[in-house]
Scaffold this motif. Structure first.
Motif, mmCIF file in Angstrom:
data_model
loop_
_atom_site.group_PDB
_atom_site.id
_atom_site.type_symbol
_atom_site.label_atom_id
_atom_site.label_comp_id
_atom_site.label_asym_id
_atom_site.label_seq_id
_atom_site.Cartn_x
_atom_site.Cartn_y
_atom_site.Cartn_z
ATOM 1 N N UNK A 135 0.790 -1.217 0.000
ATOM 2 C CA UNK A 135 0.000 0.000 0.000
ATOM 3 C C UNK A 135 0.830 1.278 0.000
ATOM 4 N N UNK A 136 2.113 1.176 -0.388
ATOM 5 C CA UNK A 136 2.984 2.355 -0.416
ATOM 6 C C UNK A 136 2.694 3.221 -1.636
ATOM 7 N N UNK A 137 2.901 4.514 -1.487
ATOM 8 C CA UNK A 137 2.690 5.451 -2.600
ATOM 9 C C UNK A 137 3.962 6.213 -2.957
ATOM 10 N N UNK A 138 5.017 6.099 -2.126
ATOM 11 C CA UNK A 138 6.278 6.782 -2.376
ATOM 12 C C UNK A 138 7.411 5.765 -2.565
ATOM 13 N N UNK A 139 8.407 6.167 -3.344
ATOM 14 C CA UNK A 139 9.636 5.391 -3.492
ATOM 15 C C UNK A 139 10.792 6.253 -3.001
ATOM 16 N N UNK A 168 9.391 6.928 -17.876
ATOM 17 C CA UNK A 168 8.643 8.180 -17.914
ATOM 18 C C UNK A 168 7.363 8.099 -17.093
ATOM 19 N N UNK A 169 6.739 6.931 -17.097
ATOM 20 C CA UNK A 169 5.505 6.757 -16.344
ATOM 21 C C UNK A 169 5.713 5.714 -15.252
ATOM 22 N N UNK A 170 5.397 6.058 -14.039
ATOM 23 C CA UNK A 170 5.486 5.116 -12.939
ATOM 24 C C UNK A 170 4.413 5.472 -11.919
ATOM 25 N N UNK A 171 4.058 4.485 -11.119
ATOM 26 C CA UNK A 171 2.942 4.635 -10.193
ATOM 27 C C UNK A 171 3.361 5.068 -8.797
ATOM 28 N N UNK A 172 4.621 5.376 -8.614
ATOM 29 C CA UNK A 172 5.114 5.800 -7.316
ATOM 30 C C UNK A 172 5.658 7.222 -7.390
ATOM 31 N N UNK A 173 5.419 7.994 -6.336
ATOM 32 C CA UNK A 173 6.032 9.311 -6.227
ATOM 33 C C UNK A 173 7.433 9.154 -5.645
ATOM 34 N N UNK A 174 8.383 9.937 -6.156
ATOM 35 C CA UNK A 174 9.770 9.791 -5.748
ATOM 36 C C UNK A 174 10.089 10.692 -4.554
ATOM 37 N N UNK A 175 10.763 10.124 -3.569
ATOM 38 C CA UNK A 175 11.250 10.866 -2.413
ATOM 39 C C UNK A 175 12.777 10.772 -2.404
ATOM 40 N N UNK A 176 13.446 11.920 -2.522
ATOM 41 C CA UNK A 176 14.904 11.948 -2.602
ATOM 42 C C UNK A 176 15.467 12.978 -1.627
ATOM 43 N N UNK A 177 15.613 12.631 -0.363
ATOM 44 C CA UNK A 177 16.041 13.604 0.651
ATOM 45 C C UNK A 177 17.470 14.112 0.488
ATOM 46 N N UNK A 178 18.302 13.396 -0.283
ATOM 47 C CA UNK A 178 19.706 13.791 -0.428
ATOM 48 C C UNK A 178 20.005 14.393 -1.795
ATOM 49 N N UNK A 179 18.982 14.705 -2.544
ATOM 50 C CA UNK A 179 19.141 15.120 -3.937
ATOM 51 C C UNK A 179 20.002 16.370 -4.108
ATOM 52 N N UNK A 180 20.059 17.235 -3.111
ATOM 53 C CA UNK A 180 20.826 18.474 -3.235
ATOM 54 C C UNK A 180 22.207 18.389 -2.598
ATOM 55 N N UNK A 181 22.595 17.215 -2.102
ATOM 56 C CA UNK A 181 23.863 17.082 -1.393
ATOM 57 C C UNK A 181 24.940 16.412 -2.236
#
Length: 499
Positions: free
Chosen positions: A303-307, A340-353
């Protein structure tokens, strides 16, 4: 918190500008020329770039004149042209170390009047804009700096962000602190607190699938997210069949941090998809797509919605996701390799480091040196260290060879002196002699580099005796390998990984 924004016009040094500002304690980020400024920025830096302003001229940010701006190289030319000056192709370019004479300016406060700088330009400012003053001149007589007579607009032809420029750090400090009046409030502790809050507000009560590889990036990302959402994070370790020996212990190791990891063996699926594939970009994309397929399948059952991914800034930059002006070097499986199309929203906490910043976050969060100092390992794993088609046989050969190499480095104490070390299996065979008989084995390349953030790297000078030990052990214990070579190429011109 004060912020210095770097506008990217395609320079190979753009990200270094942001790093240099962060290193003195002020937050900085890189944006494109079409970025919508908030008006709360403390200052703006216009980067260099490969284009000529008389061929490609961007609109200046609307903040120019309202907050201090520093134009560098192309950024200097852009300021000159937009304020009524003239830029033209020079009779001769200036490249490399160049002596410059500096005149009185707030930008050069406390710096000797003659200094060595790093130049890289063919165009020159032929005529200054009205009401602007010349502040620097190169030894060849070319304008190397100017500023608006009433302040707030500064420009230099050379690159202060490059270590070869004497007093480059002091110039950046003068701009950030003396001119922009920014306060040094950017710390990794601040980042941890703000990122945990951001994750909480973004995710709320939704569940997150965590892509865990065991490397420092995914480990730090998982720990940050776990502290934000607790058991709503579902860490998953996908065995794609392209792991090193040391990676097989990742789930057990992470459990000591209070993170329970689900193990998924998907190696059959990955090998099936990679069969007959030789092109490195295609391999990366297949691996990225297959990873997402596996994670989406796991997400549906939970039931996850984020990756969650351990994406860091160099991944974004090399995949050209940060700038339309930068060339794409290669698709990282977690950036350019995503479908290009995927069913999960991306979470990237280190993207700016950058990598060294990620390591610092890990230390501050209590990670042991085993995690923090581990050499980087790409998400596609050994798949991008086997040139040509990937087969189970080649993976096993490379896995054993790489394990021998790394263990030799660890036993001799060399591992801790290296930023990244690994082996690459080449798609060629070489004639040799083993046991008085002719052999015809694979060629294995060893690679070790020194770096800070992965954006640039120099090959590490492993002592010859250590290389001899590694070569001898590899060729003695692995009959399929007949020759070992050492890669002595810097980045640039090469990348760190071979594919």
């Amino acid at each position: 918190m004060d912020e210095i924004v770097v506008v990217d016009y395609g320079s190979q040094y753009t990200q270094l500008l942001a790093r240099r500002v962060r290193e003195i304690g002020v937050f900085s980020k890189v944006v494109g020329p079409d970025y919508d400024f908030t008006g709360k920025e403390s200052g703006v830096i216009l980067s260099g770039g490969p284009e000529s302003v008389y061929e490609k001229r961007y609109d200046l940010p609307q903040l120019i004149g309202k907050v201090p701006v520093l134009g560098i190289c192309y950024g200097m030319h852009l300021l000159a042209e937009n304020f009524g000056g003239r830029v033209a192709k020079g009779a001769q370019g200036e490249y490399g170390l160049t002596k410059v004479k500096l005149f009185q300016s707030a930008l050069f406060e406390g710096i000797p009047s003659e200094s060595i700088t790093w130049m890289s330009h063919g165009d020159i400012v032929e005529a200054l804009p009205p009401n602007f003053l010349k502040t620097a001149i190169s030894e060849t007589g070319i304008t190397a700096g100017f500023e608006y007579e009433n302040g707030k607009i500064y420009a230099i032809q050379f690159h202060p962000e490059v270590v070869h420029t004497s007093y480059g750090r002091e110039i950046i400090k003068n701009f950030v602190f003396g001119i922009c009046k920014a306060k040094p409030e950017w710390t990794m502790n601040n980042f941890i607190d703000s990122e945990i809050s951001r994750i909480k507000s973004t995710v709320k009560d939704q569940r997150i699938i965590g892509a865990i590889s065991g490397g420092v990036d995914s480990t730090v990302a998982a720990l940050l997210t776990h502290r934000a959402v607790g058991d709503n994070l579902i860490p998953i370790f996908v065995d794609h069949g392209l792991l090193r020996k040391m990676d097989m212990h990742v789930p057990q190791n992470l459990s000591t941090l209070g993170i329970n990891v689900k193990y998924v063996n998907a190696s059959e699926l990955f090998f099936e998809r990679l069969k007959g594939i030789f092109d490195p970009e295609e391999k990366r994309k297949i691996i990225g797509n297959t990873f997402i397929e596996v994670f989406e399948r796991e997400a549906r059952s939970s039931g996850a919605t984020f990756l969650l991914q351990g994406t860091i800034y160099p991944d974004v930059i090399e995949s050209a996701a940060s700038s339309q002006r930068s060339a794409k070097i290669k698709s990282h499986h977690n950036v350019g390799g995503l479908p290009e199309k995927m069913n999960l929203k991306i979470l990237e906490p280190l993207r700016t480091l950058f990598k060294d910043e990620v390591r610092e976050v890990g230390r501050l969060m209590g990670l042991s040196d085993t995690f923090v100092s581990r050499h980087p390992f790409p998400g596609p794993g050994l798949g991008v260290r086997i040139l040509g088609e990937i087969t189970r046989e080649k993976v096993e050969i490379l896995r054993e060879a790489d394990d021998i190499f790394v263990n030799v480095l660890m036993k001799t104490g060399e591992y801790s002196r290296i930023w990244q070390a690994f082996s690459v299996l080449l798609p060629v065979r070489s004639v040799g002699v083993k046991g008085d008989a002719r052999s015809y084995g694979y060629v294995l390349a060893l690679r070790a580099v020194d770096s800070v953030d992965g954006m640039t790297a120099s090959w590490h000078q492993i002592p010859f005796e250590i290389l001899r030990i590694a070569s001898s052990e590899i060729t003695s214990k692995i009959p399929q390998i007949g020759r070992v070579v050492y890669d002595i190429t810097d980045k640039p011109p090469s990348t760190i990984e071979w594919e």
